[in-house]
Design a protein around this motif. Structure first.
Motif, PDB file in Angstrom:
ATOM      1  N   SER A 277      32.424  42.476  42.306  1.00 20.46           N
ATOM      2  CA  SER A 277      31.795  42.287  40.997  1.00 20.46           C
ATOM      3  C   SER A 277      32.836  42.177  39.891  1.00 20.46           C
ATOM      4  O   SER A 277      32.494  41.811  38.759  1.00 20.46           O
ATOM      5  CB  SER A 277      30.825  43.443  40.693  1.00 20.46           C
ATOM      6  N   ARG A 278      34.096  42.465  40.215  1.00 18.21           N
ATOM      7  CA  ARG A 278      35.159  42.253  39.221  1.00 18.21           C
ATOM      8  C   ARG A 278      35.182  40.802  38.758  1.00 18.21           C
ATOM      9  O   ARG A 278      35.594  40.512  37.628  1.00 18.21           O
ATOM     10  CB  ARG A 278      36.521  42.647  39.833  1.00 18.21           C
TER      11      ARG A 278
ATOM     12  N   ASP B 201      35.643  46.003  44.860  1.00 15.39           N
ATOM     13  CA  ASP B 201      34.297  45.538  44.505  1.00 15.39           C
ATOM     14  C   ASP B 201      34.384  44.122  43.943  1.00 15.39           C
ATOM     15  O   ASP B 201      35.016  43.898  42.905  1.00 15.39           O
ATOM     16  CB  ASP B 201      33.704  46.482  43.463  1.00 15.39           C
TER      17      ASP B 201
ATOM     18  N   THR C  20      48.284  41.389  34.131  1.00 14.67           N
ATOM     19  CA  THR C  20      47.600  42.067  35.228  1.00 14.67           C
ATOM     20  C   THR C  20      47.764  41.309  36.541  1.00 14.67           C
ATOM     21  O   THR C  20      47.577  40.090  36.591  1.00 14.67           O
ATOM     22  CB  THR C  20      46.094  42.213  34.919  1.00 14.67           C
TER      23      THR C  20
ATOM     24  N   VAL D 142      41.095  46.351  43.231  1.00 16.88           N
ATOM     25  CA  VAL D 142      39.633  46.384  43.246  1.00 16.88           C
ATOM     26  C   VAL D 142      39.119  46.118  44.657  1.00 16.88           C
ATOM     27  O   VAL D 142      39.618  45.249  45.360  1.00 16.88           O
ATOM     28  CB  VAL D 142      39.013  45.372  42.262  1.00 16.88           C
TER      29      VAL D 142
ATOM     30  N   ARG E 212      33.280  39.673  35.558  1.00 15.62           N
ATOM     31  CA  ARG E 212      33.851  39.969  34.243  1.00 15.62           C
ATOM     32  C   ARG E 212      35.030  39.040  33.967  1.00 15.62           C
ATOM     33  O   ARG E 212      35.618  38.468  34.898  1.00 15.62           O
ATOM     34  CB  ARG E 212      34.311  41.434  34.190  1.00 15.62           C
TER      35      ARG E 212
ATOM     36  N   LEU F 143      38.611  37.328  33.332  1.00 13.16           N
ATOM     37  CA  LEU F 143      39.949  37.524  33.895  1.00 13.16           C
ATOM     38  C   LEU F 143      41.007  37.243  32.824  1.00 13.16           C
ATOM     39  O   LEU F 143      42.102  36.785  33.126  1.00 13.16           O
ATOM     40  CB  LEU F 143      40.157  36.582  35.092  1.00 13.16           C
TER      41      LEU F 143
ATOM     42  N   HIS G  61      38.480  43.568  49.066  1.00 15.41           N
ATOM     43  CA  HIS G  61      37.121  43.561  49.611  1.00 15.41           C
ATOM     44  C   HIS G  61      37.052  42.725  50.885  1.00 15.41           C
ATOM     45  O   HIS G  61      37.660  41.651  50.964  1.00 15.41           O
ATOM     46  CB  HIS G  61      36.143  42.989  48.577  1.00 15.41           C
TER      47      HIS G  61
ATOM     48  N   GLU H 208      46.078  46.069  39.201  1.00 18.28           N
ATOM     49  CA  GLU H 208      44.689  46.537  39.141  1.00 18.28           C
ATOM     50  C   GLU H 208      44.077  46.282  40.520  1.00 18.28           C
ATOM     51  O   GLU H 208      43.852  45.131  40.894  1.00 18.28           O
ATOM     52  CB  GLU H 208      43.900  45.791  38.073  1.00 18.28           C
TER      53      GLU H 208
ATOM     54  N   LEU I 271      45.792  41.335  39.799  1.00 19.90           N
ATOM     55  CA  LEU I 271      44.524  41.795  40.340  1.00 19.90           C
ATOM     56  C   LEU I 271      44.608  41.772  41.871  1.00 19.90           C
ATOM     57  O   LEU I 271      44.708  40.707  42.483  1.00 19.90           O
ATOM     58  CB  LEU I 271      43.386  40.891  39.857  1.00 19.90           C
TER      59      LEU I 271
ATOM     60  N   VAL J  71      42.878  42.298  45.239  1.00 17.09           N
ATOM     61  CA  VAL J  71      41.519  42.323  45.770  1.00 17.09           C
ATOM     62  C   VAL J  71      41.562  42.703  47.256  1.00 17.09           C
ATOM     63  O   VAL J  71      42.263  42.061  48.044  1.00 17.09           O
ATOM     64  CB  VAL J  71      40.828  40.959  45.593  1.00 17.09           C
TER      65      VAL J  71
ATOM     66  N   ARG K   2      30.821  33.417  40.101  1.00 18.72           N
ATOM     67  CA  ARG K   2      32.147  33.923  40.492  1.00 18.72           C
ATOM     68  C   ARG K   2      33.055  32.773  40.924  1.00 18.72           C
ATOM     69  O   ARG K   2      34.270  32.833  40.716  1.00 18.72           O
ATOM     70  CB  ARG K   2      32.014  34.935  41.629  1.00 18.72           C
TER      71      ARG K   2
END
Length: 231
Positions: free
Chosen positions: A48-49, A46, A8, A44, A52, A54, A14, A42, A10, A12, A81
């Protein structure tokens, strides 16, 4: 980090600080680079990822993910985080920092150390500047002209890490600024077990249709992700 099952990327996007119009084009371009490499993007918006695991993530791309310099309450990599991101990097994960990723999380010294420098200022507008690639060999320099001109918003930095070895530099004089003809624009470095590639290019939407910029970022992505293994 066992990267065999980590495919993945990721992405980001935000922000709580300045929101760049180039974020969506950049995210789309990076997602396409990931797909072309056989990786799985992926995206995102948010944070808040980071609450969860990684455990499938091979690389995190921070796409101009700004916060407000003088307002630590705008920072969103906080509490556990931070532990998640640090564990990811220290476990061998890759980080791709784009433009405003250096203008972020001023209240967390480790973040600035990871990126390699912090945004200090930029000259007005988006003037055309003269860039030069370094003489070293790196996948992020593949096919790049020795010298070329590019329109962007040019970052000046503070708190630059001692081990920064720029891949691409700007002639300050070419945009009417005093200073070095070897002003850092992008770099790649090992950091606490992980790999970090950062470029200050990418402020404009047009940059994400520029083949030179795209190949530079693609090389940085592949290198930071250690993908394929020979990178």
């Amino acid at each position: 980090m066992d990267k065999g099952g980590r495919r993945t990327v990721l992405i980001v996007t935000h922000t709580t600080g300045y929101r760049h119009a180039s974020i969506e084009p950049a995210a789309q371009a990076i997602a396409e680079m990931a797909r072309q490499a056989g990786l799985e993007p992926e995206q995102v918006a948010d944070p808040s990822r980071f609450d969860r695991p990684l455990d499938t993530v091979r690389l995190i791309a921070f796409v101009s993910t700004t916060t407000r310099r003088k307002d630590v309450s705008t920072e969103w990599l906080v509490g556990p985080r931070r532990d998640v991101l640090q564990a990811f990097v220290r476990g061998g994960g890759g980080v791709l920092g784009i433009h405003g990723a250096a203008d972020s999380h001023y209240g967390w010294p480790w973040y600035g150390s990871m990126i390699g420098a912090r945004f200090a200022r930029h000259p007005a507008g988006t003037p055309e500047g003269e860039l030069a690639r370094t003489k070293g060999r790196h996948v992020a320099l593949k096919g790049m002209p020795r010298r070329f001109r590019h329109v962007d918003e040019w970052y000046w930095f503070t708190d630059m890490a001692a081990d920064i070895r720029p891949l691409v530099t700007l002639s300050a004089r070419s945009i009417g600024e005093e200073g070095s003809d070897h002003h850092p624009v992008s770099w790649a470095r090992e950091f606490e077990g992980g790999r970090v590639f950062y470029t200050s290019l990418g402020h404009t939407e047009a940059a994400w249709h520029d083949p030179v910029v795209l190949e530079h970022v693609r090389g940085g992505l592949l290198w930071a992700a250690r993908y394929p293994a020979r990178q």
